[in-house]
Design a protein around this motif. Structure first.
Motif, PDB file in Angstrom:
ATOM      1  N   TRP A 139      35.624   0.500  42.631  1.00 26.87           N
ATOM      2  CA  TRP A 139      36.684   0.608  41.936  1.00 26.87           C
ATOM      3  C   TRP A 139      36.415  -0.399  40.346  1.00 26.87           C
ATOM      4  CZ3 TRP A 139      40.809   3.583  39.714  1.00 26.87           C
ATOM      5  CH2 TRP A 139      41.416   3.193  38.984  1.00 26.87           C
ATOM      6  N   ARG A 142      33.922   0.237  37.915  1.00 26.64           N
ATOM      7  CA  ARG A 142      33.588   1.654  36.470  1.00 26.64           C
ATOM      8  C   ARG A 142      33.521   1.394  35.237  1.00 26.64           C
ATOM      9  NH1 ARG A 142      40.195   2.375  35.635  1.00 26.64           N
ATOM     10  NH2 ARG A 142      39.617   0.005  36.570  1.00 26.64           N
ATOM     11  N   LEU A 164      32.734   9.876  38.243  1.00 25.18           N
ATOM     12  CA  LEU A 164      33.742   7.881  38.378  1.00 25.18           C
ATOM     13  C   LEU A 164      34.530   7.828  38.626  1.00 25.18           C
ATOM     14  CD1 LEU A 164      32.100   5.388  38.757  1.00 25.18           C
ATOM     15  CD2 LEU A 164      32.255   5.391  36.473  1.00 25.18           C
ATOM     16  N   ASP A 165      35.403   9.162  37.847  1.00 24.31           N
ATOM     17  CA  ASP A 165      36.660   8.858  37.253  1.00 24.31           C
ATOM     18  C   ASP A 165      37.914   9.372  38.068  1.00 24.31           C
ATOM     19  OD1 ASP A 165      35.876  11.524  36.860  1.00 24.31           O
ATOM     20  OD2 ASP A 165      36.937  11.460  34.953  1.00 24.31           O
TER      21      ASP A 165
END
Length: 223
Positions: A139, A142, A164-165
């Motif tokens: 997390w 990012r 990634l999101d």
């Protein structure tokens, strides 16, 4: 006279027995529908299912044991019924699952190559293209630069990919939490025929080289 009375009594008993046999029993009660085994929605994220990491299933059909639906995938670009592709430098094998896109890549030459994660992208099942995450992405990564991964000569590297999101805040823990690529509950059928994939950028002999792969959901069927 006695025979007439006896006969009448016998007929009465027989009639009563027939009436008793024809009387209906209690009406059948409707059965309760089977309860859903799909995991409940996560109230903190609003998503049906989040997972930690992405363990590759070794079964014939990938997916979680509690899934209501199972997926079948096919590789459409470059087309391959074995989920493979190779050139003189690299050899790829893919295994799509509801959790993530697993892959192995073999360096076929006796010199190192690198996966450039910063330049690689993922196309999700809704057609959105964005930055890519893999097994070691967390997390907090990012908004930072992801270090490239080196594959030394004549070696095989295995990993998995996701947008990634899709990462979810692990609330202070170091584990990788993320949404799955595909749900396995009653919403699964709407993902039939969806396309997804990855554009992986490698550095081969200090030159960037892009490898694009696309996959399609060929079927979503109840377990």
């Amino acid at each position: 006279m006695r025979s007439v009375i006896g006969c009448a009594l016998g007929m009465a008993v027989t009639s009563a027995a027939l009436l008793a046999g024809c009387s209906s029993g209690p009406s059948p009660q409707p059965q309760e529908p089977p309860s859903s085994t799909a995991p409940p929605a996560n109230p903190s994220t609003g998503f049906t299912r989040t997972v930690s990491g992405a363990g590759d299933s070794v079964g014939a059909q990938p997916g979680s044991p509690s899934a209501l639906y199972k997926y079948r995938f096919r590789q459409i670009d470059p087309a391959s019924d074995r989920f493979t592709f190779q050139d003189r430098d690299l050899s790829f094998y893919f295994r799509p699952t509801p959790d993530a896109l697993h892959f192995q890549v073999e360096n076929r030459q006796n010199r190192p190559v690198w996966i450039d994660w910063e330049r690689s992208t993922f196309v999700d099942p809704f057609g959105k293209t964005g930055k890519i995450a893999h097994a070691s992405t967390t997390w907090r990564d990012r908004f930072s630069v992801q270090a490239p991964t080196q594959i030394v000569g004549l070696q095989v590297y295995g990993d998995y990919l996701l947008p990634l999101d899709y990462l979810v805040d692990p609330a202070g823990s170091g584990q990788q939490l993320h949404r799955t690529l595909f749900p396995e509950d009653t919403s699964a059928p709407q993902y039939d025929d969806r396309t997804f994939g990855a554009d992986l950028v490698f550095r081969v002999e200090n030159s960037p080289r892009s490898y694009s792969f696309r996959f399609k959901v060929s079927a979503v069927v109840p377990r």
